[in-house]
Design an enzyme around this catalytic site. Structure first.
Site, mmCIF file in Angstrom:
data_model
loop_
_atom_site.group_PDB
_atom_site.id
_atom_site.type_symbol
_atom_site.label_atom_id
_atom_site.label_comp_id
_atom_site.label_asym_id
_atom_site.label_seq_id
_atom_site.Cartn_x
_atom_site.Cartn_y
_atom_site.Cartn_z
ATOM 1 N N ASP A 58 -21.676 6.781 -0.023
ATOM 2 C CA ASP A 58 -20.943 6.198 -1.155
ATOM 3 C C ASP A 58 -21.123 4.688 -1.213
ATOM 4 O OD1 ASP A 58 -19.995 8.567 -2.144
ATOM 5 O OD2 ASP A 58 -18.078 8.461 -1.091
ATOM 6 N N ARG B 231 -22.139 17.178 4.685
ATOM 7 C CA ARG B 231 -21.093 17.783 5.503
ATOM 8 C C ARG B 231 -20.079 18.449 4.599
ATOM 9 N NH1 ARG B 231 -18.195 14.201 9.973
ATOM 10 N NH2 ARG B 231 -17.276 13.302 8.105
ATOM 11 N N ASP C 57 -17.643 5.738 4.206
ATOM 12 C CA ASP C 57 -18.647 6.722 3.799
ATOM 13 C C ASP C 57 -19.947 5.985 3.448
ATOM 14 O OD1 ASP C 57 -20.260 8.462 2.054
ATOM 15 O OD2 ASP C 57 -18.558 9.823 2.220
ATOM 16 N N THR D 118 -14.933 22.074 6.719
ATOM 17 C CA THR D 118 -15.327 22.566 8.055
ATOM 18 C C THR D 118 -16.040 21.499 8.883
ATOM 19 O OG1 THR D 118 -17.496 23.281 7.271
ATOM 20 C CG2 THR D 118 -15.685 24.866 7.079
HETATM 21 C C1 PRP Z 1 -22.758 11.706 6.221
HETATM 22 C C2 PRP Z 1 -23.760 10.897 7.024
HETATM 23 C C3 PRP Z 1 -24.377 11.948 7.915
HETATM 24 C C4 PRP Z 1 -23.226 12.866 8.197
HETATM 25 C C5 PRP Z 1 -22.687 12.537 9.554
HETATM 26 O O1 PRP Z 1 -23.380 12.341 5.186
HETATM 27 O O2 PRP Z 1 -24.688 10.209 6.234
HETATM 28 O O3 PRP Z 1 -25.450 12.643 7.300
HETATM 29 O O4 PRP Z 1 -22.225 12.605 7.197
HETATM 30 O O5 PRP Z 1 -21.718 13.427 9.920
HETATM 31 P P1 PRP Z 1 -21.907 14.457 11.125
HETATM 32 O O6 PRP Z 1 -22.508 13.700 12.255
HETATM 33 O O7 PRP Z 1 -20.491 14.891 11.413
HETATM 34 O O8 PRP Z 1 -22.761 15.592 10.656
HETATM 35 P P2 PRP Z 1 -22.553 13.128 4.036
HETATM 36 O O9 PRP Z 1 -22.334 14.543 4.427
HETATM 37 O O10 PRP Z 1 -21.325 12.347 3.697
HETATM 38 O O11 PRP Z 1 -23.577 13.173 2.847
HETATM 39 P P3 PRP Z 1 -24.140 11.984 1.933
HETATM 40 O O12 PRP Z 1 -25.111 11.189 2.774
HETATM 41 O O13 PRP Z 1 -24.798 12.720 0.819
HETATM 42 O O14 PRP Z 1 -22.979 11.125 1.473
HETATM 43 N N1 URA Z 2 -20.211 10.165 7.312
HETATM 44 C C1 URA Z 2 -19.990 8.896 6.900
HETATM 45 O O1 URA Z 2 -20.593 8.453 5.901
HETATM 46 N N2 URA Z 2 -19.133 8.136 7.569
HETATM 47 C C2 URA Z 2 -18.478 8.585 8.649
HETATM 48 O O2 URA Z 2 -17.690 7.827 9.245
HETATM 49 C C3 URA Z 2 -18.710 9.904 9.063
HETATM 50 C C4 URA Z 2 -19.583 10.674 8.379
#
Ligand code: PRP
Ligand code: URA
Length: 206
Positions: free
Chosen positions: A200, A101, A197, A105
């Site tokens: 993380d 994400r 997160d 945005t």
């Molecule tokens: C997080 C999560 C989803 C997304 C959810 O990933 O694991 O993929 O955000 O958000 P949304 O429903 O608003 O799209 P992130 O973008 O943090 O990437 P990562 O898994 O690499 O940490």
């Molecule tokens: N992605 C995450 O990892 N946690 C949230 O709460 C939303 C998006």
């Protein structure tokens, strides 16, 4: 359609992964265990075919899964659910979608996609612990539909009503499975109360 998978063991493990003091090892283990426990419900309607087998006693009719199953973890955090499900269904094939994400945005940015050859006829399970705005899951499902996947299930651990609404609007044919439907999103698009997160916390990157 939304399916809330409720079970005392899932609730207990959810408490563990929500706690801010839970470290990487326990977070990763419990997340995988929740995914494994959810697998029982997610696979309830998998098609089976009847076959003839022979027990040590005699021949008898029995059943086996009739469609292959493909897991599609959304990188990174979806990887944290693969072992839990594949330990119960060891024949799964695994494809990957790389998506993050944009923090400003909140729109998903796609950086990788690799699928096994059989997704057209398979039961495809998209894995991501977090369903926040629903942008990442919706975009992944769109990509899979372009590859002619037809039976798609979205499996998340914690979801927000906004994300569920988004998937129900964009992909009404996709069943959504959640261990918890939380209150909503905060001003940064994070699920509240949520668990922070997920990527993380699984990989110890913060
Ligand atoms: C997080 C999560 C989803 C997304 C959810 O990933 O694991 O993929 O955000 O958000 P949304 O429903 O608003 O799209 P992130 O973008 O943090 O990437 P990562 O898994 O690499 O940490
Ligand atoms: N992605 C995450 O990892 N946690 C949230 O709460 C939303 C998006």
């Amino acid at each position: 359609m939304l399916h809330l998978v409720e079970h005392p063991l899932i609730e207990h493990k959810l408490t563990l992964i929500r706690r801010k003091d839970t470290g990487t090892k326990d977070f990763r283990e419990n997340l995988n265990e929740i995914a494994g426990l959810m697998a029982y419900e997610i696979t309830r309607d998998l098609p089976v075919r009847q076959i003839q087998i022979e027990t040590p006693m005699e021949k008898c009719p029995s059943y086996e899964l009739s469609r292959s199953i493909v897991l599609i973890p959304i990188l990174r955090a979806g990887l944290g659910m693969v072992d839990g499900i594949s330990s119960l269904i060891p024949t799964v094939k695994v494809g990957h979608v790389g998506m993050y994400r944009n923090h400003r945005t909140l729109e998903p940015e796609n950086y990788y996609a690799k699928f096994p050859g059989n997704i057209k006829d398979a039961v495809v399970m998209v894995l991501d612990p977090m369903l926040a705005t629903g942008g990442s899951a919706s975009s992944t499902i769109e990509t899979l539909k372009k590859e002619d996947a037809s039976i798609i299930k979205l499996v998340c651990i914690v979801g927000a009503p906004e994300g569920v609404q988004r998937i129900e609007n964009d992909h009404p044919d996709v069943d959504i499975y959640l261990a918890s439907l939380d209150r909503g999103l905060n001003e940064n698009g994070y699920i509240v109360p949520g668990l922070g997160d997920a990527g993380d916390r699984i990989f110890g990157t913060k």
